[in-house]
Scaffold this motif. Sequence first.
Motif, PDB file in Angstrom:
ATOM      1  N   MET A   1       0.849  -1.202   0.000  1.00 21.36           N
ATOM      2  CA  MET A   1       0.000   0.000   0.000  1.00 21.36           C
ATOM      3  C   MET A   1       0.878   1.244   0.000  1.00 21.36           C
ATOM      4  O   MET A   1       1.876   1.322   0.701  1.00 21.36           O
ATOM      5  N   VAL A   2       0.501   2.234  -0.802  1.00 20.62           N
ATOM      6  CA  VAL A   2       1.210   3.505  -0.814  1.00 20.62           C
ATOM      7  C   VAL A   2       0.464   4.482   0.070  1.00 20.62           C
ATOM      8  O   VAL A   2      -0.725   4.741  -0.131  1.00 20.62           O
ATOM      9  N   GLN A   3       1.135   5.016   1.087  1.00 21.00           N
ATOM     10  CA  GLN A   3       0.508   6.000   1.947  1.00 21.00           C
ATOM     11  C   GLN A   3       0.581   7.359   1.289  1.00 21.00           C
ATOM     12  O   GLN A   3       1.472   7.639   0.494  1.00 21.00           O
ATOM     13  N   LEU A   4      -0.323   8.234   1.614  1.00 21.09           N
ATOM     14  CA  LEU A   4      -0.468   9.513   0.915  1.00 21.09           C
ATOM     15  C   LEU A   4      -0.426  10.672   1.879  1.00 21.09           C
ATOM     16  O   LEU A   4      -1.145  10.684   2.870  1.00 21.09           O
ATOM     17  N   VAL A  22      -3.083  15.444   8.644  1.00 20.63           N
ATOM     18  CA  VAL A  22      -3.398  14.135   9.188  1.00 20.63           C
ATOM     19  C   VAL A  22      -2.515  13.148   8.463  1.00 20.63           C
ATOM     20  O   VAL A  22      -2.596  13.035   7.245  1.00 20.63           O
ATOM     21  N   LEU A  23      -1.625  12.478   9.169  1.00 21.82           N
ATOM     22  CA  LEU A  23      -0.684  11.549   8.567  1.00 21.82           C
ATOM     23  C   LEU A  23      -0.901  10.165   9.157  1.00 21.82           C
ATOM     24  O   LEU A  23      -1.225  10.033  10.335  1.00 21.82           O
ATOM     25  N   LEU A  24      -0.681   9.194   8.326  1.00 21.60           N
ATOM     26  CA  LEU A  24      -0.656   7.838   8.848  1.00 21.60           C
ATOM     27  C   LEU A  24       0.800   7.427   9.001  1.00 21.60           C
ATOM     28  O   LEU A  24       1.511   7.297   8.013  1.00 21.60           O
ATOM     29  N   VAL A 226      -5.405   7.378   2.765  1.00 20.11           N
ATOM     30  CA  VAL A 226      -5.126   8.041   4.037  1.00 20.11           C
ATOM     31  C   VAL A 226      -5.451   7.110   5.197  1.00 20.11           C
ATOM     32  O   VAL A 226      -4.704   7.037   6.171  1.00 20.11           O
ATOM     33  N   ASP A 227      -6.556   6.380   5.089  1.00 22.46           N
ATOM     34  CA  ASP A 227      -6.985   5.537   6.203  1.00 22.46           C
ATOM     35  C   ASP A 227      -6.654   4.058   5.998  1.00 22.46           C
ATOM     36  O   ASP A 227      -6.995   3.220   6.818  1.00 22.46           O
ATOM     37  N   GLY A 228      -5.990   3.761   4.873  1.00 22.89           N
ATOM     38  CA  GLY A 228      -5.641   2.377   4.612  1.00 22.89           C
ATOM     39  C   GLY A 228      -6.753   1.571   3.987  1.00 22.89           C
ATOM     40  O   GLY A 228      -6.569   0.404   3.634  1.00 22.89           O
ATOM     41  N   LYS A 229      -7.919   2.169   3.844  1.00 21.21           N
ATOM     42  CA  LYS A 229      -9.076   1.465   3.284  1.00 21.21           C
ATOM     43  C   LYS A 229      -9.631   2.161   2.044  1.00 21.21           C
ATOM     44  O   LYS A 229      -9.917   1.523   1.046  1.00 21.21           O
ATOM     45  N   THR A 230      -9.807   3.485   2.166  1.00 25.76           N
ATOM     46  CA  THR A 230     -10.447   4.250   1.100  1.00 25.76           C
ATOM     47  C   THR A 230      -9.397   4.804   0.149  1.00 25.76           C
ATOM     48  O   THR A 230      -8.422   5.419   0.586  1.00 25.76           O
TER      49      THR A 230
END
Length: 581
Positions: A1-4, A22-24, A226-230
């Motif tokens: 997964m690529v985080q944004l 807001v960062l993951l 951003v949330d790992g799902k959407t």
Amino acid sequence: MVQLLLDQTTTEGRQGIVLCLVLLLGGIVMTGCTHSSSSPSAEEDAPVSFTDVTKQANLDDFQHRTGAFGEKWFPETMGSGGGFIDYNGDGRLDILLVGGGVWPKSEVDLEHALWLYRNDGNGSFTLVSDEAGLGAVDAYGFGVTVADYNNDGHSDFLLTTLNRNLLFRNEGDGTFTEVGKEAGLTAPPEWSSSAAFFDADNDGHLDLYVGNYVQWSRENDLFCSVDGKTKAYCTPEEYEGAIGRFYHNDGDGTFTEWTERAGFQSSPGKTLGVTMLDYNRDGWMDLYVANDMERNLLYENNGDGTFTERGRVSGTAYSQSGQVRAGMGTDAGIVDSTGRSTIFVGNFSREKISVFRHQRDGLFRDRSARSGVGRPGKFTLGFGLFLFDAELNGTLDLFVANGHVQPDIESIDRAVHYKQRPHLFLNNGTGRFEEMTVEQGPLADSLVARGAAYGDYDKDGDLDILVTENEGGAHLWQNRARDQEKGPNYLRVQLQGTESNRDGIGARVRIEYGEEQQERVLRTGSSYLSSIELALTFGLGGQSQVEQVTVHWPSGEVDRISAVQANQTLRIVEGEGRAAV
């Protein structure tokens, strides 16, 4: 997964402010917020005003499409441009708009890939895409650049797309024929953005530089979240850049790709803006390229149609703190009394608008803070950007069209909005600008703006503004500077080359009156995905006569014309003198 990371930040952007992000980070959420506000001045105190005439001009049926159907594909964020073209040679500026594109699974249709509106001369326009041979164009389009590439006296244009770029030859009868492959634009399918026609080797034929963005396709689309799902829209860091292409005009209506031969092979790609300038005043056109999260590029012309890239050594590649920025639209011009070029670049929110002034010997200084445009541009995301004399007082002002790329940015950063007001920065003549803010009128409207261009569509001497929105309409704003009883004077100059290219692109025009002088370079490119008019407008304020007009043509020819009255359009033919239009 690529985080944004939805809102990019820089060292500059972290100084003196608290970011609202807001960062993951390994599942840990970190937040911080601030809010900024400004107090707009009263509209009646403004030195210039604009009126939205989109509906009266019959342009309100235009609709840009992204084709979005929930997959959040990267190209959907970019929008498209437009501009001015006199396609039928009647002396009135027509309007050309790019309709965007759709995907096979899109729920909407693309009515037109290209919308050509004929100027009827009474303040209104008529859609003529079908009659002009543009009704059946099938493309996911982005930008247009207009020029007479084959020197036949008719305005042609290039459409940059997500795949193969299209070159439309004007047949001289009000119709166009697509001749891209026939003309030699045979590069593999690439995501192209802004382009510029210019005469790199001063042989009288317009060459072509095409900026390319990233190596994206539906097959290699990445999942960013951003949330790992959407799924959310990715940023350019996640993709490899695509190098720009340079095409040499062979003088017979065809081009040969000279990307490597001319010195453009080292481009990192991710280009969104291109502008031409002659910063060392040697009569050979240089090129500045604004890139998105890659270093910006300054290509110095070696005097033979080949180029050396000098972005790093010139001081124009990075921010003052050495950071890459998200460069969008760009333009260059002389904005003070030094006679030296200044380059402007629109950047991402939380980044200042870039301002680089040429000092000497190929070295530029970052004047973003000193110019007055840096801080006001910190909370906006600038796409279309151009220099023009808004109030006709003899100084170049700066217009920036703004809009974010993330629809939900306001839930991430309360100081940054998806729809944003444009900026109009008025120049006091020293290269210092003050933002003109109003409570009413188009300059107070928040848009998801992308392309921006200027032109005198109503032939009253002042410059009007055309703006496009992503997944939205186009907006035509009429300049009211000349509506005053004793409005400011002006001089418009149109060029016709003989030894030089017919449009006179690359010519340097200087006017002199009293102790004052102004200088402009006739250019294509600039702004973002859009095409400004191919005429030069000089504001004269209360001056009723220009003592001398000097044209330095790309061929080396110099024309001088004396005692020119204000408030006219002067057509200058290379080597033959002048004629009023």
